[in-house]
Design an enzyme around this catalytic site. Structure first.
Site, PDB file in Angstrom:
ATOM      1  N   ASP A 141       0.858  -1.191   0.000  1.00 42.36           N
ATOM      2  CA  ASP A 141       0.000   0.000   0.000  1.00 42.36           C
ATOM      3  C   ASP A 141       0.894   1.240   0.000  1.00 42.36           C
ATOM      4  OD1 ASP A 141      -3.272   0.000   1.076  1.00 42.36           O
ATOM      5  OD2 ASP A 141      -2.254   1.909   0.720  1.00 42.36           O
ATOM      6  N   ASN A 142       0.402   2.337  -0.553  1.00 46.37           N
ATOM      7  CA  ASN A 142       1.160   3.593  -0.445  1.00 46.37           C
ATOM      8  C   ASN A 142       0.431   4.594   0.447  1.00 46.37           C
ATOM      9  OD1 ASN A 142      -0.947   4.372  -2.043  1.00 46.37           O
ATOM     10  ND2 ASN A 142       0.290   5.340  -3.634  1.00 46.37           N
ATOM     11  N   TYR A 169       8.274  -5.317  -7.243  1.00 40.02           N
ATOM     12  CA  TYR A 169       9.223  -6.400  -6.985  1.00 40.02           C
ATOM     13  C   TYR A 169       8.796  -7.162  -5.733  1.00 40.02           C
ATOM     14  CZ  TYR A 169      13.343  -8.983  -5.700  1.00 40.02           C
ATOM     15  OH  TYR A 169      14.192  -9.994  -5.351  1.00 40.02           O
ATOM     16  N   TYR A 222     -12.514   6.995 -12.494  1.00 45.48           N
ATOM     17  CA  TYR A 222     -12.610   5.706 -11.793  1.00 45.48           C
ATOM     18  C   TYR A 222     -13.237   4.665 -12.713  1.00 45.48           C
ATOM     19  CZ  TYR A 222     -13.709   2.434  -7.974  1.00 45.48           C
ATOM     20  OH  TYR A 222     -13.798   1.342  -7.148  1.00 45.48           O
ATOM     21  N   LYS A 249     -11.311   1.354 -14.250  1.00 38.72           N
ATOM     22  CA  LYS A 249     -11.711  -0.017 -13.932  1.00 38.72           C
ATOM     23  C   LYS A 249     -12.135  -0.772 -15.189  1.00 38.72           C
ATOM     24  CE  LYS A 249     -11.182  -0.229  -9.396  1.00 38.72           C
ATOM     25  NZ  LYS A 249     -10.209  -1.151  -8.788  1.00 38.72           N
ATOM     26  N   TYR A 267      -4.496 -10.234 -20.740  1.00 39.81           N
ATOM     27  CA  TYR A 267      -3.445 -11.087 -20.164  1.00 39.81           C
ATOM     28  C   TYR A 267      -3.888 -12.537 -20.094  1.00 39.81           C
ATOM     29  CZ  TYR A 267       0.516  -8.153 -19.045  1.00 39.81           C
ATOM     30  OH  TYR A 267       1.650  -7.388 -19.150  1.00 39.81           O
TER      31      TYR A 267
END
Ligand code: UDP
Length: 318
Positions: A35-36, A66, A149, A153, A163
């Site tokens: 988390d930041n 990482y 937002y 999303k 992916y």
């Protein structure tokens, strides 16, 4: 497996992320929480510090992620998520939905991990189909204030499926409807924390518009159960997780006044731009593929949440 499953949760110090940390630790996982703290809070994970299977990494996931060692699951929950928050952080919101999702997917691919995206009922925008099933494509204004937002999303869902199709990453997508419970931020601007705080302080309750717009609120424990079941299922593609019990915002304000025994009056304020007029999940798919449905009624969920708000506001007397 000789070792416990290893799981990364981005946004793990947020409201939903921190409850997922709790749940996955209880299921025996080793949990790496990232988390930041732009909208998450250290308070939400303070009780986990020192747990032998819990690790915290302070990091902004829009930059290369990482993580040392193997990973079995990557849960991407990082994002400002209340209208007030994403209006305050529009560019971070777009970046974490786009760049952050890309980084988290890249990590899942490199580790051979299953990836779960936290998506949202906001992908349906101001819906023209009611209730909203997963195969409704939505009605979103890309250049409106909420577009940062909603479109982030929507992009995140598209990236997740790309992916999956192109790189063969094993993916899950949960579309989360309005959720509430302990650890919500009191000042995140959403209807529930705002109304509860106003009611408990005896301040006027600010209903936007005429309050006829509807929402369907689910209690956090039901949401976490739905997410866990989806994570462990083999269903690829978006699944709505929400409580179909729908209520108008005006009725909701009255319910909170009654629950708190408050003397607050209701005042009406202008409706924010692009505020969805209705919102209610169609949960037939979740019922069918996950055997899931909400168990906690609004009355019970609100009662439990009230305790938390009283505590945070120092009103418990203990
Ligand atoms: N709302 C309100 N008063 C407030 C905050 C929100 O009437 O002080 C309304 C808001 O306009 C919306 C509904 O309550 O119609 C739910 O808003 P919330 O911010 O909880 O989440 P949203 O579902 O819009 O993302």
């Amino acid at each position: 497996m000789s070792r416990p499953p290893r799981t990364l949760i981005t946004g793990g110090a947020g409201f939903i992320g921190s409850h997922l940390c709790d749940r996955l630790l209880a299921e025996g996982h080793e949990v790496i929480c990232m988390d930041n703290f732009i909208t998450g809070s250290p308070d939400n994970i303070a009780h986990l510090i020192g747990h032998e299977r819990f690790h915290f990494i302070h990091h902004d996931v829009t930059n290369f992620i990482y993580v040392e060692g193997p990973l079995d699951y990557v849960l991407h929950f990082a994002s400002p998520a209340s209208p007030a928050d994403y209006l305050k952080y529009p560019i971070q919101t777009l970046k974490v939905g786009a760049l952050g999702t890309h980084k988290a997917l890249g990590l899942a691919k490199a580790k051979g991990a299953r990836f779960l995206l936290a998506s949202t009922s906001e992908v349906y925008g101001d819906p023209l189909v009611h209730p909203q099933p997963e195969d409704y494509w939505g009605n979103v204004n890309p250049v409106g204030l909420r577009g940062v937002y909603d479109e982030a999303k929507r992009f995140a869902e598209a990236m997740t499926m790309a992916y999956h199709r192109y790189h063969g990453v094993d993916v899950r997508i949960v579309r989360i409807f309005n959720s509430y419970g302990p650890r919500m931020r009191l000042d995140d601007g959403r209807a529930l924390p705002t109304f509860m705080t106003q009611a408990l302080k005896g301040e006027p309750i600010t209903v936007y518009g005429d309050g006829s717009q509807t929402r369907s609120f689910q209690y956090i424990d039901d949401l976490v159960e739905g997410i866990y079941r989806l994570l462990m299922s083999d269903y690829v593609g978006p699944v709505n997780i929400g409580n179909p019990e729908e209520i108008s915002i005006l009725e909701f304000a009255k319910e909170i006044i009654e629950l708190t025994g408050s003397k607050s009056e209701i005042v009406f304020k202008p409706l924010p731009a692009d505020d969805p007029k209705v919102r209610q999940p169609d949960i037939s798919l979740a019922r069918r593929v996950l055997g899931w449905e909400p168990k906690v009624s609004r009355r019970e969920g609100l009662r439990r949440t009230l305790e938390y708000f009283k505590q945070r506001l120092g009103l418990t007397g203990s």
